[in-house]
Design a protein around this motif. Sequence first.
Motif, PDB file in Angstrom:
ATOM      1  N   ARG A  60       0.829  -1.198   0.000  1.00 12.90           N
ATOM      2  CA  ARG A  60       0.000   0.000   0.000  1.00 12.90           C
ATOM      3  C   ARG A  60       0.869   1.257   0.000  1.00 12.90           C
ATOM      4  NH1 ARG A  60      -2.685   3.685  -0.142  1.00 12.90           N
ATOM      5  NH2 ARG A  60      -4.778   4.153   0.623  1.00 12.90           N
ATOM      6  N   ASN A  61       2.036   1.182   0.625  1.00 19.24           N
ATOM      7  CA  ASN A  61       2.987   2.287   0.589  1.00 19.24           C
ATOM      8  C   ASN A  61       4.378   1.718   0.330  1.00 19.24           C
ATOM      9  OD1 ASN A  61       4.282   1.687   3.304  1.00 19.24           O
ATOM     10  ND2 ASN A  61       2.155   1.998   3.914  1.00 19.24           N
ATOM     11  N   LYS A  62       5.307   2.603  -0.028  1.00 20.43           N
ATOM     12  CA  LYS A  62       6.632   2.140  -0.476  1.00 20.43           C
ATOM     13  C   LYS A  62       7.427   1.461   0.639  1.00 20.43           C
ATOM     14  CE  LYS A  62       8.729   6.655   0.408  1.00 20.43           C
ATOM     15  NZ  LYS A  62       8.490   6.462   1.829  1.00 20.43           N
ATOM     16  N   ASP A  63       7.008   1.628   1.880  1.00 25.16           N
ATOM     17  CA  ASP A  63       7.728   1.024   2.991  1.00 25.16           C
ATOM     18  C   ASP A  63       7.237  -0.382   3.337  1.00 25.16           C
ATOM     19  OD1 ASP A  63       9.658   2.933   3.499  1.00 25.16           O
ATOM     20  OD2 ASP A  63       8.296   4.157   4.699  1.00 25.16           O
ATOM     21  N   PHE A  64       6.362  -0.900   2.508  1.00 25.69           N
ATOM     22  CA  PHE A  64       5.952  -2.288   2.699  1.00 25.69           C
ATOM     23  C   PHE A  64       6.123  -3.045   1.388  1.00 25.69           C
ATOM     24  CE2 PHE A  64       3.389  -6.004   3.321  1.00 25.69           C
ATOM     25  CZ  PHE A  64       3.605  -6.303   4.645  1.00 25.69           C
ATOM     26  N   LYS A  65       6.871  -4.134   1.448  1.00 17.92           N
ATOM     27  CA  LYS A  65       7.198  -4.879   0.232  1.00 17.92           C
ATOM     28  C   LYS A  65       7.042  -6.364   0.520  1.00 17.92           C
ATOM     29  CE  LYS A  65      11.577  -5.326  -1.152  1.00 17.92           C
ATOM     30  NZ  LYS A  65      12.924  -4.881  -1.518  1.00 17.92           N
ATOM     31  N   GLU A  66       6.491  -7.072  -0.451  1.00 22.45           N
ATOM     32  CA  GLU A  66       6.349  -8.530  -0.321  1.00 22.45           C
ATOM     33  C   GLU A  66       7.212  -9.210  -1.361  1.00 22.45           C
ATOM     34  OE1 GLU A  66       1.690  -9.143   0.958  1.00 22.45           O
ATOM     35  OE2 GLU A  66       2.422 -10.061  -0.869  1.00 22.45           O
ATOM     36  N   VAL A  67       7.918 -10.243  -0.959  1.00 23.10           N
ATOM     37  CA  VAL A  67       8.729 -11.004  -1.909  1.00 23.10           C
ATOM     38  C   VAL A  67       8.344 -12.474  -1.769  1.00 23.10           C
ATOM     39  CG1 VAL A  67      11.048 -11.564  -2.681  1.00 23.10           C
ATOM     40  CG2 VAL A  67      10.600  -9.338  -1.643  1.00 23.10           C
ATOM     41  N   THR A  68       7.935 -13.086  -2.872  1.00 28.75           N
ATOM     42  CA  THR A  68       7.445 -14.464  -2.817  1.00 28.75           C
ATOM     43  C   THR A  68       8.287 -15.367  -3.700  1.00 28.75           C
ATOM     44  OG1 THR A  68       5.254 -13.481  -2.657  1.00 28.75           O
ATOM     45  CG2 THR A  68       5.350 -15.856  -2.959  1.00 28.75           C
ATOM     46  N   ALA A  82       8.567 -10.367   3.698  1.00 30.81           N
ATOM     47  CA  ALA A  82       8.133  -8.973   3.568  1.00 30.81           C
ATOM     48  C   ALA A  82       9.121  -8.063   4.270  1.00 30.81           C
ATOM     49  CB  ALA A  82       6.737  -8.790   4.166  1.00 30.81           C
ATOM     50  N   SER A  83       9.154  -6.815   3.841  1.00 30.50           N
ATOM     51  CA  SER A  83       9.845  -5.805   4.642  1.00 30.50           C
ATOM     52  C   SER A  83       8.809  -4.777   5.062  1.00 30.50           C
ATOM     53  CB  SER A  83      10.997  -5.158   3.875  1.00 30.50           C
ATOM     54  OG  SER A  83      10.536  -4.545   2.700  1.00 30.50           O
ATOM     55  N   ALA A  84       8.859  -4.414   6.332  1.00 31.98           N
ATOM     56  CA  ALA A  84       7.875  -3.481   6.907  1.00 31.98           C
ATOM     57  C   ALA A  84       8.649  -2.411   7.662  1.00 31.98           C
ATOM     58  CB  ALA A  84       6.924  -4.226   7.847  1.00 31.98           C
ATOM     59  N   ILE A  88       4.575  -1.425  10.883  1.00 31.48           N
ATOM     60  CA  ILE A  88       4.791  -2.286  12.056  1.00 31.48           C
ATOM     61  C   ILE A  88       3.445  -2.582  12.725  1.00 31.48           C
ATOM     62  CG2 ILE A  88       5.739  -2.340  14.399  1.00 31.48           C
ATOM     63  CD1 ILE A  88       8.237  -1.026  13.373  1.00 31.48           C
ATOM     64  N   GLN A  89       2.615  -1.540  12.827  1.00 33.45           N
ATOM     65  CA  GLN A  89       1.292  -1.724  13.433  1.00 33.45           C
ATOM     66  C   GLN A  89       0.473  -2.790  12.712  1.00 33.45           C
ATOM     67  OE1 GLN A  89      -0.088  -0.794  16.103  1.00 33.45           O
ATOM     68  NE2 GLN A  89       1.868   0.157  16.583  1.00 33.45           N
ATOM     69  N   ASN A  90       0.442  -2.669  11.391  1.00 40.24           N
ATOM     70  CA  ASN A  90      -0.359  -3.626  10.627  1.00 40.24           C
ATOM     71  C   ASN A  90       0.198  -5.032  10.757  1.00 40.24           C
ATOM     72  OD1 ASN A  90      -2.200  -1.721   9.686  1.00 40.24           O
ATOM     73  ND2 ASN A  90      -0.819  -1.075   8.062  1.00 40.24           N
ATOM     74  N   LEU A  91       1.526  -5.135  10.782  1.00 37.33           N
ATOM     75  CA  LEU A  91       2.153  -6.442  10.931  1.00 37.33           C
ATOM     76  C   LEU A  91       1.831  -7.058  12.298  1.00 37.33           C
ATOM     77  CD1 LEU A  91       4.205  -8.563   9.845  1.00 37.33           C
ATOM     78  CD2 LEU A  91       5.964  -7.283  11.079  1.00 37.33           C
ATOM     79  N   VAL A  92       1.983  -6.243  13.332  1.00 34.98           N
ATOM     80  CA  VAL A  92       1.730  -6.735  14.694  1.00 34.98           C
ATOM     81  C   VAL A  92       0.286  -7.228  14.813  1.00 34.98           C
ATOM     82  CG1 VAL A  92       1.464  -5.997  17.095  1.00 34.98           C
ATOM     83  CG2 VAL A  92       3.520  -5.373  15.828  1.00 34.98           C
ATOM     84  N   ARG A  93      -0.644  -6.465  14.222  1.00 31.00           N
ATOM     85  CA  ARG A  93      -2.044  -6.877  14.315  1.00 31.00           C
ATOM     86  C   ARG A  93      -2.313  -8.164  13.537  1.00 31.00           C
ATOM     87  NH1 ARG A  93      -5.945  -3.876  12.536  1.00 31.00           N
ATOM     88  NH2 ARG A  93      -4.613  -2.795  11.047  1.00 31.00           N
ATOM     89  N   LYS A  94      -1.626  -8.293  12.382  1.00 27.91           N
ATOM     90  CA  LYS A  94      -1.792  -9.524  11.612  1.00 27.91           C
ATOM     91  C   LYS A  94      -1.283 -10.739  12.380  1.00 27.91           C
ATOM     92  CE  LYS A  94      -1.935  -8.310   6.716  1.00 27.91           C
ATOM     93  NZ  LYS A  94      -1.158  -7.204   6.172  1.00 27.91           N
ATOM     94  N   ILE A  95      -0.127 -10.584  13.010  1.00 27.92           N
ATOM     95  CA  ILE A  95       0.443 -11.727  13.736  1.00 27.92           C
ATOM     96  C   ILE A  95      -0.437 -12.066  14.935  1.00 27.92           C
ATOM     97  CG2 ILE A  95       2.429 -12.519  15.088  1.00 27.92           C
ATOM     98  CD1 ILE A  95       4.191 -10.838  13.217  1.00 27.92           C
TER      99      ILE A  95
END
Lengths: 510, 343
Positions: free
Chosen positions: A377-385, A397-399, A405-412
């Motif tokens: 959604r923004n340049k500071d979040f990247k997914e590599v598969t 991913a890089s976050a 970080i917030q979105n990642l923490v909530r996902k985990i």
Amino acid sequence: MSVILKDLNDYIAPSQACIKPVEVKKTNDDKNNVIKIDDSGGYYEVSQEGIETKLQTAQITLDDCLACSGCITSAESVLITMQSREELYNVLKLNKEAIDQNNLDQKKTVVISMAPQSIASIAAKYDLTPLQVAKRLTHFFKSLGVHYVFDTSFSRDFSLLESAREFVERYQLYQEKQQKKPPQDNNIKSTKIKRNGTSENDGAMNEAKLPMLASACPGWICYAEKTHGFILPYISQTKSPQQIMGSVVKDHLANKLGIKPNNIYHVGVMMCFDKKLEASRPDFFNDYYQVRDVDCVITTGEVDKMFEENNFDIKISEESLLDSFIKTSQEGALLRSSGSSSGGYLEFILEYAARELFNITGVDVEKEQGVIVKIGRNKDFKEVTLEIDGKPVLKFASAYGFRNIQNLVRKIKSSNSPYHYVEVMACPSGCINGGGQLKPDETIPMKDWISQVNNIYRNVNSLSPEKNDVVLNLYSEWLDGINSEKSKKLLRTQYHAVEITLVNPLAVKW
Amino acid sequence: MSPNLEQIAELKGHIDRVWSVAWSPTGNVLASCGGDKTVRLWVPTSENGSSEWTCTHVLEGAHKRTIRSVTWSPDGRQLATASFDALTGIWERGEDGDYECVATLEGHENETKSVAWSSSGSLLATCGRDKSVWIWEVAQDNDFECLSVLQEHTQDVKMVIWHPTDELLVSASYDDTIKIWRDDDDDWYCSDTLEGHESTVWAIDFDKTGDYLVSASDDKTLKFWKSFPNNNQEGMDTYRVHPKWKCVHTLSGQHSRCVYSVSWSKVHGLIASGSGDNVIRVFEQDKSQNDTDSPNFSLVASVSSAHGVADVNCIQWYPTEKHSNWLATAGDDGIVRIWRFVE
């Protein structure tokens, strides 16, 4: 002090004023004395005879910062006063005095370890190449009396190798566990973990939590320990490049030179204020010698101030030969590790895991070869598969930055994370944009400046940690080999949830 | 006879103070929340007789502490609650007709104070005691992604509201300022800071055009602010070529204590305020004036002891033409009151 960190958005900022009480130590027990406060807030004890004595306010140490749940990360004023270039100047001055008085056993060996992001930042400001900066900084520090100047690209190779091995271990354990047991609730409540390391957290590896989360960013670690205890078992136990350099200097170098760790003064030059906090962690304190692995951390900005204070012009400075613990090619060019300017953890671990777990070679994440890269959604979040036959087998991913970080923490927390590994960094744009880096002229937009420093960093040639012969030799010469007890002891660490203490209600501003 | 406010109903049910009231977008339902950790939904029992109201739903169980504010999504299908337990709750009416909490947004470190949906319904903003303003994007399946955490206020943030049509956010704080937030290529930043109040800014509201703002403060005043375009004749400085807000009027001497709430009717343009001196006041813009850069406002109606000796915590105009002269207020006496403005 807040001038230094103003106008930053999306960083993890202290959320409230420091709540550590300022204790007043009275000079004697005479009950008839009174305390007077002057206009500037200074405390004085006034005796019956009318004599005023200025009282000392309590000092807040970095240990207090780490143990306190008051603010999410560090109070920068404390960081700046506790570890500063003044401390370094002082050590160098004492060294000179010791030499003058022929007290050579008082003399300390002074070692500097420079972060490659700091080098890139200075290179951008003074329009130099990173190699020129490294050589001129070496000259500068040695002219002040420093004995060795290293870089943390070198120690980062240990960090990358250990992280990649740790990931593969975790992944395999995780797969075993998945096959043996029915799926379990992942929302295990964090438990109180004691600092002495004898608690259940020692078994964290056995839990083999995925995703594994990067451990190199102290801002993120501090935030996780203070507000999200449940997430600590997910964090890689591999030490950061700075702290591995601490082990190299205070263990290996000390042995090689035949000196005690407490006779070495080790200074990190870092892109980040929170690295000062990291250096102060009790986990990185040698109880026997009563000394830290990294004694002091100064930021890139503070090094720039040192130039001024010493009338040093890096544009026209002489250059010195680089010392041995700097990641260089045989021709003497600086080298980095492939991937992001936050260390390239995602890239290296993915390439290593693809080979070790799935026999897939030739993956090059930086060049987007063999993997699917998706910007979020923004340049500071990247997914590599990494896919096999169209099926994703590894999802990294890089976050960066607080929001991601917030979105990642909530996902985990809700067990909705699809990732196996996440390179987490507290700063937007990652370490290249650390809070301690040099700021651009007002005419240059911040975005352009960050991308310029990033380009300088990434224009350095890369070499895989697995091809760094100096590091590989040290595994056998110093660490008794790969996966040895000694390597685990010196290259890995652990984390501790901070207990929430009741905040002093008077200090809270509603 | 001069205009006045007459009470048409008393809504009793909360067992603690009522902090906030919110009309659904159509005005058909009134939501209230408070110290008893519940949200109550109210509808008039009959179309004509507006003195009898029924509490149709009690939303409870999701929050462990006081619910400080409640708001409806623009489509009226969901409610959001901001609670002192640091969570923001999202509520939806299920097939059985009952409301359930379908999501909780975690992130604030401690008390959340206010929550607001953007006009399109795609963004949600929250704020709280940790001095931060959060912007969330509404994703699929009641999932919310954090887009930004804005930490430029230096104290507790009391309220957030969105512009009536644009993606422009406004926050009011204990640091005595109001901040305007905009989005530039997914980066949210503060485009203006409105300074002028001498104490906490408790509440803010836009007029229907979104060109004017009203703010209510602990300094006992209401201030009116206007957005001046970049190429304005005053030649004022602008940041990133955005409009600059300037205070164009201050109403003082109308409240003897802190003004907690203000509502600017999007239908008829009257402004209602509620305060710690238990008073409700209604103001009108002087129509004779042509100079929109320095509008004047005067008192047209008021009620003292509106909630007895209790503070008036929240005030809100009915949102549509149908009963545009209705006002709802929430008080420390635990009662929600409905008033009619009679000209």
